[in-house]
Design a protein around this motif. Structure first.
Motif, PDB file in Angstrom:
ATOM      1  N   ASN A 155     -39.007 -38.296  -8.131  1.00  0.00           N
ATOM      2  CA  ASN A 155     -37.951 -37.770  -7.270  1.00  0.00           C
ATOM      3  C   ASN A 155     -36.933 -37.030  -8.139  1.00  0.00           C
ATOM      4  OD1 ASN A 155     -35.760 -37.313  -5.605  1.00  0.00           O
ATOM      5  ND2 ASN A 155     -35.816 -39.344  -4.674  1.00  0.00           N
ATOM      6  N   PRO A 156     -36.728 -35.732  -7.951  1.00  0.00           N
ATOM      7  CA  PRO A 156     -35.825 -34.977  -8.830  1.00  0.00           C
ATOM      8  C   PRO A 156     -34.367 -35.391  -8.716  1.00  0.00           C
ATOM      9  CG  PRO A 156     -36.511 -33.629  -6.958  1.00  0.00           C
ATOM     10  CD  PRO A 156     -37.336 -34.877  -6.899  1.00  0.00           C
ATOM     11  N   ASP A 157     -34.016 -36.084  -7.623  1.00  0.00           N
ATOM     12  CA  ASP A 157     -32.636 -36.533  -7.467  1.00  0.00           C
ATOM     13  C   ASP A 157     -32.350 -37.831  -8.222  1.00  0.00           C
ATOM     14  OD1 ASP A 157     -32.320 -34.400  -5.828  1.00  0.00           O
ATOM     15  OD2 ASP A 157     -32.410 -35.554  -3.957  1.00  0.00           O
ATOM     16  N   LEU A 158     -33.385 -38.592  -8.557  1.00  0.00           N
ATOM     17  CA  LEU A 158     -33.190 -39.937  -9.093  1.00  0.00           C
ATOM     18  C   LEU A 158     -32.567 -39.925 -10.479  1.00  0.00           C
ATOM     19  CD1 LEU A 158     -33.562 -42.961  -8.699  1.00  0.00           C
ATOM     20  CD2 LEU A 158     -35.875 -42.739  -9.658  1.00  0.00           C
ATOM     21  N   GLY A 159     -33.080 -39.068 -11.379  1.00  0.00           N
ATOM     22  CA  GLY A 159     -32.570 -39.050 -12.756  1.00  0.00           C
ATOM     23  C   GLY A 159     -31.084 -38.724 -12.835  1.00  0.00           C
ATOM     24  N   PRO A 160     -30.639 -37.608 -12.240  1.00  0.00           N
ATOM     25  CA  PRO A 160     -29.207 -37.295 -12.286  1.00  0.00           C
ATOM     26  C   PRO A 160     -28.345 -38.387 -11.658  1.00  0.00           C
ATOM     27  CG  PRO A 160     -30.463 -35.371 -11.626  1.00  0.00           C
ATOM     28  CD  PRO A 160     -31.416 -36.506 -11.639  1.00  0.00           C
ATOM     29  N   PHE A 161     -28.866 -38.988 -10.577  1.00  0.00           N
ATOM     30  CA  PHE A 161     -28.079 -40.038  -9.926  1.00  0.00           C
ATOM     31  C   PHE A 161     -27.931 -41.261 -10.837  1.00  0.00           C
ATOM     32  CE2 PHE A 161     -27.853 -43.879  -7.318  1.00  0.00           C
ATOM     33  CZ  PHE A 161     -26.658 -43.634  -6.654  1.00  0.00           C
ATOM     34  N   LEU A 162     -29.027 -41.681 -11.474  1.00  0.00           N
ATOM     35  CA  LEU A 162     -28.967 -42.833 -12.373  1.00  0.00           C
ATOM     36  C   LEU A 162     -28.071 -42.541 -13.582  1.00  0.00           C
ATOM     37  CD1 LEU A 162     -32.702 -43.961 -12.285  1.00  0.00           C
ATOM     38  CD2 LEU A 162     -30.745 -45.290 -11.462  1.00  0.00           C
ATOM     39  N   LEU A 163     -28.098 -41.300 -14.041  1.00  0.00           N
ATOM     40  CA  LEU A 163     -27.224 -40.928 -15.157  1.00  0.00           C
ATOM     41  C   LEU A 163     -25.762 -41.064 -14.766  1.00  0.00           C
ATOM     42  CD1 LEU A 163     -26.778 -39.842 -17.984  1.00  0.00           C
ATOM     43  CD2 LEU A 163     -27.146 -37.527 -17.107  1.00  0.00           C
ATOM     44  N   LYS A 164     -25.440 -40.638 -13.547  1.00  0.00           N
ATOM     45  CA  LYS A 164     -24.065 -40.798 -13.063  1.00  0.00           C
ATOM     46  C   LYS A 164     -23.704 -42.279 -12.948  1.00  0.00           C
ATOM     47  CE  LYS A 164     -20.954 -39.533  -9.287  1.00  0.00           C
ATOM     48  NZ  LYS A 164     -20.414 -40.912  -9.141  1.00  0.00           N
ATOM     49  N   MET A 165     -24.642 -43.079 -12.468  1.00  0.00           N
ATOM     50  CA  MET A 165     -24.398 -44.520 -12.368  1.00  0.00           C
ATOM     51  C   MET A 165     -24.133 -45.126 -13.748  1.00  0.00           C
ATOM     52  SD  MET A 165     -24.805 -45.728  -9.129  1.00  0.00           S
ATOM     53  CE  MET A 165     -25.548 -47.354  -9.202  1.00  0.00           C
ATOM     54  N   ALA A 166     -24.898 -44.681 -14.745  1.00  0.00           N
ATOM     55  CA  ALA A 166     -24.714 -45.204 -16.100  1.00  0.00           C
ATOM     56  C   ALA A 166     -23.339 -44.843 -16.637  1.00  0.00           C
ATOM     57  CB  ALA A 166     -25.805 -44.665 -17.022  1.00  0.00           C
ATOM     58  N   ARG A 167     -22.933 -43.575 -16.429  1.00  0.00           N
ATOM     59  CA  ARG A 167     -21.616 -43.157 -16.911  1.00  0.00           C
ATOM     60  C   ARG A 167     -20.499 -43.910 -16.200  1.00  0.00           C
ATOM     61  NH1 ARG A 167     -22.688 -36.664 -17.049  1.00  0.00           N
ATOM     62  NH2 ARG A 167     -23.329 -36.505 -19.233  1.00  0.00           N
TER      63      ARG A 167
END
Length: 561
Positions: free
Chosen positions: A43-55
């Motif tokens: 899912n192309p949305d998953l990586g950016p979303f998880l990165l935001k969650m990590a930050r």
């Protein structure tokens, strides 16, 4: 970390769902639940979303393990997506930063190396984005190596980051100043003072061209240049830089910084034996720091230590010990928030004074406390190695040779692990451990240590340097004891030739070497006897005390701080 293009990383774009596919209010899930529940890693949305969650998790101070999980999952998701871009490199940067915060420095290194590889392989994205990602990767990797005590690797990474920055911004952009400062400080820590001076001059040139007159940044860099000049032995130049920095701080109302500079000025006056001026500078700083930071602040203790050193040098032992005791009262009951590194540094300085006033047992106690304060952090591996080497010398001087060997072994293991095994300091430590082995009748082990020390010091200092000649002399003695008389003669002939050229034929050291060589030649000419000598005669003295003193004299080394 210095900035390349902008102070903040590029914003992460999280695509919004198509309005036509938006569920009705009664059935729609929150976006984070939809993405986290999505079983498809592509899912192309998953990586950016998880990165935001990590930050967000890092920024909020949540459990770092959870932030690490988000960041790792983000990087894996972005890796699977076709054409991994700058976001993948940024997610790897976040993973490495969390590893570092958890003191897992070794785990951070391959992650950062992978981030650099990712950016190098990119064919998409703007040039500025790629440059920023590469620059950030190199600088973060340099910081990680620096925390691990691997200064050569750190300097290499900082240099690569600088090249990226110059390529992107040009050679005169003001943002280069901070990177030059990083390199200057790293070279300073590695005792590469010429390189440190070169990069610090670059920062001052940029300030002159781009900064407002009397800026605080310029004052900070002048203080760094003063440290470099002092390390090079140019104390007058160091004093000039400090006075200029002090004037800037006074103009900006920075009283605490002025006091700190006054301490540095006092240190230089002390090294120049201008004791009255040193006392005045210290007392001036002491008055300010007591009133602004409190009488129990470690900065106050550090001035007590310097006054103790000053009074020791002027022959006032009672006053010196009194100031040491005042400093210890502060260090043994530190204020909240005082770092273990700061306390360890103070204890080490006091230890040196106790050693100077012939109280080695007290000095050893303080060094042991300093090591204990630092040993849990791998970033202090190099500092601990230096302290252990210093302990080894003190154990040696009081005749506790087994403990000296153990201290040197521990120091050598740490230096080897840090990758700094080519430094002159490492050669000196090897030599000192060899001397301890001689006293313990471990002649073969001592010979191996002297041989390794010789190789390092020949490369780092040259074959005519006093330290290298000291190792040659020790090696000749062990060869003689092993029956390798011809090898010993060859070394002594070289030592004698160099010493006569450097010191003249009437110097006592030259006379000692000449006597040793004459004795060996006489023995060889008489019987060609390869029989090894006993260790009691190894250094030409019968008593252990006199043998120890002769060994120290021949080595020509001192670890006194």
């Amino acid at each position: 970390m210095p900035s390349l293009i902008s102070p903040n990383p590029s914003p992460i774009f999280i695509p919004k769902p198509n309005d036509r596919l938006r569920p009705t209010p009664t059935t729609r899930k929150p976006q984070h639940e939809t993405l986290l529940d999505d079983s498809s890693p592509d899912n192309p949305d998953l990586g950016p979303f998880l990165l935001k969650m990590a930050r967000d998790a890092v920024a909020s101070g949540e459990n770092p393990t959870r932030a690490l999980d988000y960041a790792i999952r983000a990087s894996k998701s972005l890796e699977r997506c076709p054409g991994p871009g700058v976001e993948l490199a940024m997610s790897l940067h976040v993973v490495a930063a969390i590893y570092c915060s958890l003191a897992r420095l070794e785990d951070a290194v391959p992650v950062l190396e992978r981030s650099i590889e990712v950016v190098l392989g990119l064919g998409i994205g703007s040039d500025s984005e790629r440059a920023l990602a590469r620059f950030s990767g190199f600088m973060q990797l340099g910081d990680t190596y620096s925390m691990m005590g691997q200064l050569e690797q750190a300097i290499s990474c900082y240099g690569s980051g600088l090249m990226v920055q110059i390529e992107a911004l040009g050679e005169s952009d003001p943002r280069l100043a901070e990177t030059y400062r990083y390199l200057a400080e790293a070279h300073m820590q590695a005792m590469q003072f010429e390189e440190a001076e070169k990069f610090c001059k670059k920062t001052l040139e940029i300030h002159k061209e781009h900064s407002a007159p009397a800026s605080l940044e310029e004052a900070a860099d002048r203080r760094l240049m003063a440290l470099i000049c002092e390390a090079k032995g140019d104390r007058e130049a160091a004093l000039e830089y400090l006075v200029l920095a002090s004037m800037v701080m006074i103009a900006n109302g920075q009283d605490n910084e002025v006091a700190t500079i006054d301490v540095s000025i006092g240190n230089i006056y002390l090294s120049l034996c201008r004791f009255d001026e040193a006392v005045f500078a210290y007392q001036k700083a002491l008055t300010v720091l007591k009133s602004t930071r409190g009488e129990n602040h470690p900065s106050v203790a550090s001035i007590f230590v310097r006054l103790a050193d000053l009074y020791y040098r002027t022959g006032k032992s009672r006053e010196s010990k009194s100031y040491c005791e005042n400093a210890l009262r502060i260090y043994t009951k530190p204020l909240a928030g005082v770092t273990s590194e700061e306390i360890a540094s103070g204890l080490t300085e006091i230890s040196a004074i106790y050693e100077a006033v012939s109280e080695p047992e007290e000095a050893l106690k303080l060094l042991k406390k300093a090591v204990k304060l630092l040993e849990e952090n791998p970033a202090h591996r190099g500092t601990i190695a230096g302290l252990e080497a210093q302990m080894g010398v003190m154990f040696y001087m009081v005749g506790r040779f087994s403990e000296a060997q153990y201290a040197f072994e521990s120091a050598i293991a740490k230096i080897r692990a840090s990758g700094e095994r080519k430094s002159a300091f490492f050669g000196i430590v090897l030599n000192q451990m060899g001397l301890a082995c001689v006293q313990l009748y471990k002649i073969n082990e001592a010979t191996g240590l002297f041989e390794e020390a010789r190789q390092i010091l020949e490369q780092e200092c040259g074959s005519c340097h006093l330290d290298t000649l000291g190792v040659y002399s020790n090696l000749a003695a062990t060869y003689d004891a092993m029956g390798r008389v011809e090898d010993a003669i060859e070394i002594l002939e070289y030592i004698l030739k160099v010493r006569e050229e450097q010191l003249g034929t009437a110097n006592p050291d030259v006379d000692d070497e000449k006597k040793r060589l004459t004795q060996l030649l006489r023995e060889v000419g008489r019987s060609r006897n390869k029989k090894g000598k006993s260790l009691e005669n190894l250094l030409g003295f019968n008593s252990i005390r006199r043998k120890k003193e002769q060994t120290k004299r021949r080595s020509g080394f001192s670890f006194k701080t």
